[in-house]
Design a protein around this motif. Structure first.
Motif, mmCIF file in Angstrom:
data_model
loop_
_atom_site.group_PDB
_atom_site.id
_atom_site.type_symbol
_atom_site.label_atom_id
_atom_site.label_comp_id
_atom_site.label_asym_id
_atom_site.label_seq_id
_atom_site.Cartn_x
_atom_site.Cartn_y
_atom_site.Cartn_z
ATOM 1 N N ILE A 1 -5.003 9.063 1.589
ATOM 2 C CA ILE A 1 -4.869 8.068 2.545
ATOM 3 C C ILE A 1 -4.550 8.517 3.929
ATOM 4 N N THR B 1 0.764 -1.170 0.179
ATOM 5 C CA THR B 1 -0.003 -0.090 -0.123
ATOM 6 C C THR B 1 0.873 1.040 -0.067
ATOM 7 N N ARG C 1 -6.985 3.066 -0.628
ATOM 8 C CA ARG C 1 -5.687 2.130 -0.776
ATOM 9 C C ARG C 1 -6.087 1.266 -1.988
ATOM 10 N N LEU D 1 -11.193 4.928 2.976
ATOM 11 C CA LEU D 1 -10.007 4.220 3.118
ATOM 12 C C LEU D 1 -9.761 3.188 2.262
ATOM 13 N N SER E 1 -0.847 8.077 9.602
ATOM 14 C CA SER E 1 -0.771 8.705 8.520
ATOM 15 C C SER E 1 0.373 9.510 8.057
ATOM 16 N N ASN F 1 -4.354 3.445 -4.599
ATOM 17 C CA ASN F 1 -2.974 3.165 -4.661
ATOM 18 C C ASN F 1 -2.331 1.817 -5.038
#
Length: 630
Positions: A387, A173, A371, A367, A400, A374
């Motif tokens: 994110i 990730t 992800r 979230l 974070s 990503n």
């Protein structure tokens, strides 16, 4: 005639495979092999030059060529590449000989005439390959395969994508660490397992009669708008009725911020070729860029683009962007469903969906989608930012830090991202990095009230009261109704030993308190300023008021401190005094206190009745109690 082939090392075999992949046009395979080679031997300049031929963006290409030139300042191919990229001035000695300047079809014809299969390159021929093939194939390859993409929301680059059948790579990730080479950040494709394969252009019509079109398209892919404009204008002269050429001219003007000219190009395409869907999308984006209130006109164009080409996924993405901009997040999600059908592996679909869910305060879905974006494209920088933002909204400030660090490393001009990163550092008690991040944030944008407040409190905690006062005042100038800024000014004045000025500031702050807790906080600090002024009777009244407030409307630490100060004051035994009216506190407000200036003398309260003439008792020394922080 038989001969013994010279043995080669596994590293050389891998290099041969990379060369074969480049010749076969399999750039993802070549990039993967060269990435492995660079992880083994980052000091090989030829690897860097060949890598420049298969990366996606001009920034990555420039990075690779500069690394090669750093390792070997005399590397001719690297210098030619940087000259071609515009990073070095031209050198006559490095002009490529005419016999090597073959077009693609000429190179293929030569290969067929030779009739020989590619052979493993022995170790003794590496130098020859470095000079010949790197010069010819390397530069030709990265000149032809230069299309790059832009994923920043609201400023989508003028490159249109269609769905790709390329499976998404399995990746982490976020990277756990950022490797830095030669003082600059390593491209993401170097530190991650795999990168996203871009989908082909929606519009790439062959124009055999115009070499200018092909050259312009290469510059367009590198986002070299100036040269792209020059060559597309030449192409338009040769083919004035080609709608895609005029469309690209519009996209170039839009990228340069020349919106009126872009609008003229789009209108020309729509007039001559009304079924050309991308022109409606371009016009919608320009319409909003000219005036963000032109929502209705942009919406009509986006819907028209979808009517003209129902399979045009990019138009649905544009529609979702519009709905996100107007706060219609539910409709944005509906548009993204349609976009996903047509672009099932587009990272932008998941990125925009994450933004919509975040606006709807669904942190879990936000979230998950961020992800996924990503994972589909590890080079999509906004996904790292999002994110980090989602994690912070969910209270995970520590989590974070990693994605935000990746983002600001490659996108260092985002002031708000630096502010978010600072907030995370401060939450982890990392004052040093937090202060650096805040400094960078405010250098980029000095209109951030929250960043000033964060830095002011940090400076106050570090006993830098005067600097803190300046930041609190800056925040107050940006928002005169800010309770936090007003209270902070008073706290800084207290730290600078100006209790009179602080008292006046707390009195002003009282009107800005928005709830019972803030009102209690004002009383807490006002009581301390009164005590420092020697107004013990009034200070006692404020401290007592704190102790009688309901538990939910006052901080427990403030109550404990108030009780301590009341107990300390009770040690004093003044003579009985007749009841008097509420004393009036008179102080002098010093507008610009400095560290060298003595505190302003404060008069005793003016009383409305004559007190007893009994001498004041001698005060018993009371140990100074530390002022608790909020």
């Amino acid at each position: 005639m038989s001969f013994q082939q010279e043995s080669i090392t596994p590293q050389e075999a891998m290099f041969n495979e990379a060369m074969s992949a480049i010749q076969a046009g399999d750039r993802p395979r070549a990039r993967d092999l060269l990435t492995r080679l660079l992880k083994i031997g980052q000091d090989n300049p030829d690897y860097w030059v060949w890598m420049s031929a298969v990366v996606e963006t001009s920034k990555e290409r420039t990075f690779c060529l500069k690394e090669a030139l750093r390792l070997n300042p005399q590397h001719a191919a690297a210098r030619r590449g940087l000259i071609l990229m515009g990073s070095l001035p031209p050198e006559e000695s490095l002009v490529l000989p005419a016999r090597y300047q073959k077009r693609n079809w000429q190179a293929k014809a030569s290969a067929l005439e030779g009739g020989e299969q590619s052979k493993a390159v022995p170790k003794s021929q590496f130098a020859l390959m470095g000079v010949a093939l790197v010069v010819v194939l390397g530069l030709i390859a990265f000149a032809f395969f230069g299309a790059q993409r832009q994923f920043m929301r609201r400023t989508s680059a003028p490159i249109i994508f269609i769905p790709s059948d390329t499976p998404a790579p399995t990746v982490e990730t976020t990277p756990t660490a950022l490797q830095i080479l030669s003082g600059s950040p390593t491209p993401l494709w170097m530190i991650l397992k795999a990168t996203y394969t871009p989908t082909p252009l929606y519009i790439n019509t062959p124009h055999s009669s115009s070499e200018a079109y092909r050259i312009g398209l290469r510059y367009f892919g590198r986002q070299d708008w100036k040269n792209a404009l020059t060559y597309f204008k030449q192409a338009a002269t040769a083919e004035p009725t080609a709608p895609d050429i005029e469309y690209y001219l519009g996209e170039i003007h839009r990228a340069q911020g020349n919106y009126p000219q872009a609008l003229q190009s789009y209108n020309g395409v729509i007039k001559d070729t009304p079924g050309f869907a991308p022109a409606y999308l371009g016009r919608a984006r320009v319409t909003l860029a000219l005036n963000e209130k032109n929502v209705e006109s942009a919406l009509i164009d986006l819907q028209t683009a979808i009517e003209k080409d129902g399979s045009y996924g990019e138009a649905y993405l544009g529609l979702a962007e519009l709905y996100l901009q107007t706060g219609e997040n539910g409709q944005a999600l509906e548009a993204l469903e349609q976009a996903e059908i047509r672009m099932p592996e587009s990272p932008l679909v998941f990125l925009y969906r994450a933004e919509a869910y975040l606006a709807l305060k669904d942190a879990g879905q936000a979230l998950e989608n961020a992800r996924r974006a990503n994972q589909l494209d590890v080079t999509l920088l906004p996904a790292y930012r999002l994110i980090g933002q989602v994690l912070q909204s969910n209270g995970d400030l520590a989590g974070s830090i990693s994605p935000l660090n990746v983002y600001v490393t490659y996108q260092p001009d985002d002031a708000q991202a630096w502010a978010m990163l600072a907030n995370a550092y401060l939450d982890q008690k990392n004052a040093r990095d937090g202060l650096k991040a805040l400094d960078q944030s405010l250098r980029l944008d000095n209109r951030q009230k929250e960043a000033y407040l964060l830095r002011a409190q940090l400076l106050l905690d570090q006993d830098k009261a005067e600097s803190a006062l300046n930041d609190f005042k800056a925040a107050s100038r940006l928002d005169a109704t800010s309770y936090e800024a007003s209270l902070g000014i008073g706290k800084a004045l207290m730290a600078m030993k100006y209790p009179g000025d602080a008292y006046m500031q707390f009195e002003r702050t009282k009107a800005l308190a928005q709830d019972e807790l803030q009102n209690a906080e004002v009383i807490f600090w006002r009581a301390q300023s009164l005590e420092k002024l020697g107004q013990l009777e009034v200070a006692q009244r404020d401290y007592k008021a704190l102790t009688t407030l309901p538990a939910g409307s006052v901080n427990a630490e403030w109550v404990e401190y108030a009780k301590e100060r009341l107990a300390a004051m009770a040690l004093l035994t003044p003579s009985p005094k007749p009841k008097t009216a509420t004393p009036t506190i008179t102080v002098t407000f010093t507008r610009q206190p400095t560290k060298t200036k003595a505190p302003t003398a404060t008069r005793q309260p003016t009383r409305t009745s004559t007190p007893s003439k009994t001498p004041l008792p001698t005060k018993t020394p009371v140990p100074a109690s530390p002022t608790p922080t909020r």
